[in-house]
Design an enzyme around this catalytic site. Structure first.
Site, PDB file in Angstrom:
ATOM      1  N   MET A 187       0.844  -1.200   0.000  1.00  0.00           N
ATOM      2  CA  MET A 187       0.000   0.000   0.000  1.00  0.00           C
ATOM      3  C   MET A 187       0.876   1.245   0.000  1.00  0.00           C
ATOM      4  O   MET A 187       1.001   1.927   1.012  1.00  0.00           O
ATOM      5  CB  MET A 187      -0.908  -0.025   1.229  1.00  0.00           C
ATOM      6  CG  MET A 187      -1.722  -1.317   1.307  1.00  0.00           C
ATOM      7  SD  MET A 187      -2.846  -1.355   2.685  1.00  0.00           S
ATOM      8  CE  MET A 187      -1.716  -1.410   4.061  1.00  0.00           C
ATOM      9  N   ASP A 188       1.473   1.525  -1.144  1.00  0.00           N
ATOM     10  CA  ASP A 188       2.457   2.598  -1.242  1.00  0.00           C
ATOM     11  C   ASP A 188       1.821   3.892  -1.746  1.00  0.00           C
ATOM     12  O   ASP A 188       0.951   3.855  -2.612  1.00  0.00           O
ATOM     13  CB  ASP A 188       3.553   2.136  -2.222  1.00  0.00           C
ATOM     14  CG  ASP A 188       4.814   2.934  -2.081  1.00  0.00           C
ATOM     15  OD1 ASP A 188       5.693   2.786  -2.952  1.00  0.00           O
ATOM     16  OD2 ASP A 188       4.943   3.710  -1.109  1.00  0.00           O
TER      17      ASP A 188
END
Lengths: 309, 296
Positions: free
Chosen positions: B47-48
């Site tokens: 989840m960047d």
């Protein structure tokens, strides 16, 4: 007409529901296509290529020059580039050639690729030549590959010596023919003193088996009292992997050609922070320009290692 | 006349509810079409992009992560509706401890709040019957977060419909080293027991054979069994948002044959279309992968 007819007759209620569903689905699929349209272009293009990439001036790079081409900076060059040379068989099929000719073209491409990398100041190049999983291919194909490795390596010993390129082969090597093993030993011995340029060939290699071997080696050393169990950490573990033969065991950049977007059990541990570049081009077509594109993409990436933003 | 704004609000609330229901219905129909083909059993997410999202929208620090959490809830809903059984998320890496202490603290506070909310009746855990695992070096977390995580794991232990694996204080290299250490300990325990049995029978010197056997006995399956992620099969697809194409020390052992996707959107901007694209690509490559699995 059938639609209206089916409304009237209760016994066709099932058909009415089915046809409504089908029409709705067709509508939804077209809606879906419209939604996905903005995503289609970025997904098809080579992963890692920039939207606003700098133009690589094809004319200014001359073979033999030490300076990197325009747009690339020497201080940002990766120290270790790994490559998964995928697409030789598809290339041969497209060109109407035999599979063995595809592999030959791939081998030739690897030598050019490595030479170019070294000229640009990259210290280590590693190539996934043969995976442990490739033993499952057709026997004749495997035999042909083994023979190709043998012939090519033997014919290139003098070349590597003249260019001062150190060659190492990593992998299980348990099943490869004796004659190939002999050539590997010969070429490793002949080039082991060179330091600045290092070509690593992964033959009969699997990332998982590399980790397992490291594990066994640690167990052995701990039994012999050479290391204590509490000293076993990531740094120590890394020194037991087969990539210990190089000063830079972790690739900075991994290139995979032919559009496949997976690691396929190549380096696993070593790729922890590696920038991945997926190119749709087949390996024998991965020429100087494509390499420069990959390097340009690498140089523009922001490597944070979990920290800064 | 005074009732008119109230009526308008109720009407617009009703309309948006109706639109939501239509959207949900269309989505489920679409999923039914897609599930005609093979569906991945395990999806992993990195989840960047939360901090870049906050910067981009001029929000205060921490708001990006909150927006990211909402995006995560939507993605989980889509995944479980589509029939994906296992979802793994990279919530917090061991490397992230090296960030600014204020940021780390605010992340820990947010995680504590969200972990506790998983136990509420209206949460997604109860809606989908999710079994939750926290994977990582939990000893590195503060006591409150660790206790909350253990409570959630215990409370959801009986759920079996779908699984959510939250990687927190996690590094793949750390996971591998821990698994290797455990395999060595298990093997040496087995060898001791084996050795003791043998000594009871005869006096012969078996030390040399011991070492050989010990080496032989550590197999791939031993390391795999001791991996914390062994509770789930290997991921079929790994999606990393924000366009970065790297693994960042996530599931290195497990993603040998995983399809990697890196949509350019930042994590809070991730949507249904990214998931669908990844699944459709998976279906396209699937027949090739099944053939390869048979070859192995």
């Amino acid at each position: 007409m059938i639609f209206i007819h089916s409304i009237i007759h209760a016994k066709h209620l099932q058909f009415f529901t089915l046809s409504t569903m089908l029409s709705l689905l067709c509508f939804l699929l077209s809606l879906l296509f419209l939604l996905l349209l903005p995503c289609l272009r970025p997904c098809f293009s080579a992963k890692g290529s920039l939207k606003d990439k700098k133009k690589i001036d094809k004319g200014t790079y001359v073979v033999g020059e030490e300076e990197p081409p325009k747009g690339l900076r020497r201080e940002l060059m990766p120290r270790h580039v790994a490559v998964i040379m995928d697409g030789n068989r598809r290339w041969a099929k497209q060109a109407g050639l035999l599979t063995s000719q595809g592999y030959e073209a791939g081998a030739k491409r690897l030598i050019e690729f490595a030479e170019l990398c070294f000229k640009l100041g990259i210290n280590t190049v590693s190539a996934f030549a043969f995976s442990t999983e490739n033993w499952g291919r057709h026997k004749i194909e495997v035999k042909c590959l083994m023979y190709l490795f043998q012939r090519y390596l033997k014919s290139k010993i003098q070349f590597f010596q003249s260019k001062e390129i150190r060659v190492s082969v990593i992998g299980n090597l348990a099943k490869i023919p004796e004659s190939l093993l002999g050539i590997i030993t010969e070429i490793e011995d002949a080039t082991k003193s060179y330091k600045k340029k290092h070509l690593i060939l992964a033959i009969d290699y699997s990332g998982r088996f590399d980790i397992l071997r490291a594990c066994k080696s640690i167990v052995k050393k701990s039994e012999q009292g050479l290391i204590r169990e509490e000293d076993v950490d990531e740094t120590l573990f890394e020194r037991e992997l087969q990539t210990k033969c190089t000063e830079f065991p972790s690739p900075d950049l991994l290139i995979r050609t032919s559009g496949e977007q997976r690691i396929s059990n190549f380096f696993l541990w070593q790729l922890a922070y590696t920038e991945l570049f997926f190119s749709p081009v087949l390996w024998p077509d991965f020429d100087k320009d494509k390499l420069l594109d990959a390097l340009a993409s690498y140089q523009h990436r922001e490597r944070r290692f979990g920290c800064r933003v | 006349m005074a009732e008119l704004p109230g009526q308008i609000r109720r009407m617009s609330g009703g309309i948006s509810q109706l639109i939501e229901q239509i959207y949900g219905f269309s989505r489920r129909c679409l999923f039914r079409v897609i599930s005609m083909g093979p569906i991945p059993s395990h999806l992993a997410f990195i989840m960047d992009g939360n901090r870049r999202y906050a910067k981009k929208h001029g929000l205060e620090d921490g708001s990006g992560h909150k927006a990211g959490f909402s995006a995560l809830m939507s993605m989980l809903q889509y995944c479980y509706e589509l029939g994906i059984k296992y979802v793994t998320i990279y919530a917090f890496s061991i490397d992230n401890f090296r960030r600014q202490p204020e940021e780390v603290q605010s992340l820990m506070d947010l995680m504590l709040e969200k972990i506790k909310s998983l136990l509420e009746k209206e949460s997604i855990v109860h809606q989908y019957g999710i079994r939750v695992y926290f994977i990582g070096n939990l000893a590195l977390l503060n006591d409150q977060v660790r206790a909350a995580a253990e409570k959630v794991m215990k409370a959801t232990a009986k759920n079996s419909r779908v699984v959510l694996l939250i990687c927190i204080a996690y590094n793949s290299t750390n996971e591998i080293v821990q698994a290797v250490k455990k395999s060595c300990i298990n093997t040496s325990d087995n060898m001791e027991a084996y050795g003791n049995d043998k000594h009871e029978d005869r006096d012969s010197d078996i030390e040399g054979t011991d070492m050989e056997n010990q080496e032989k006995r550590i197999q791939l399956v031993d390391i795999e069994e001791n991996m914390q992620m062994s509770v789930a099969p290997n991921p079929d697809i790994l999606i990393r948002s924000s366009g970065e194409t790297r693994l960042s020390n996530f599931l290195l052992w497990q993603t040998g044959n995983t399809q990697l996707c890196s949509p350019a959107s930042l994590w809070p901007e991730i949507g249904l279309r990214h998931l669908l694209w990844a699944v459709l690509n998976f279906q396209r490559n699937n027949s090739y992968l099944e053939k390869r699995k048979k070859q192995l």
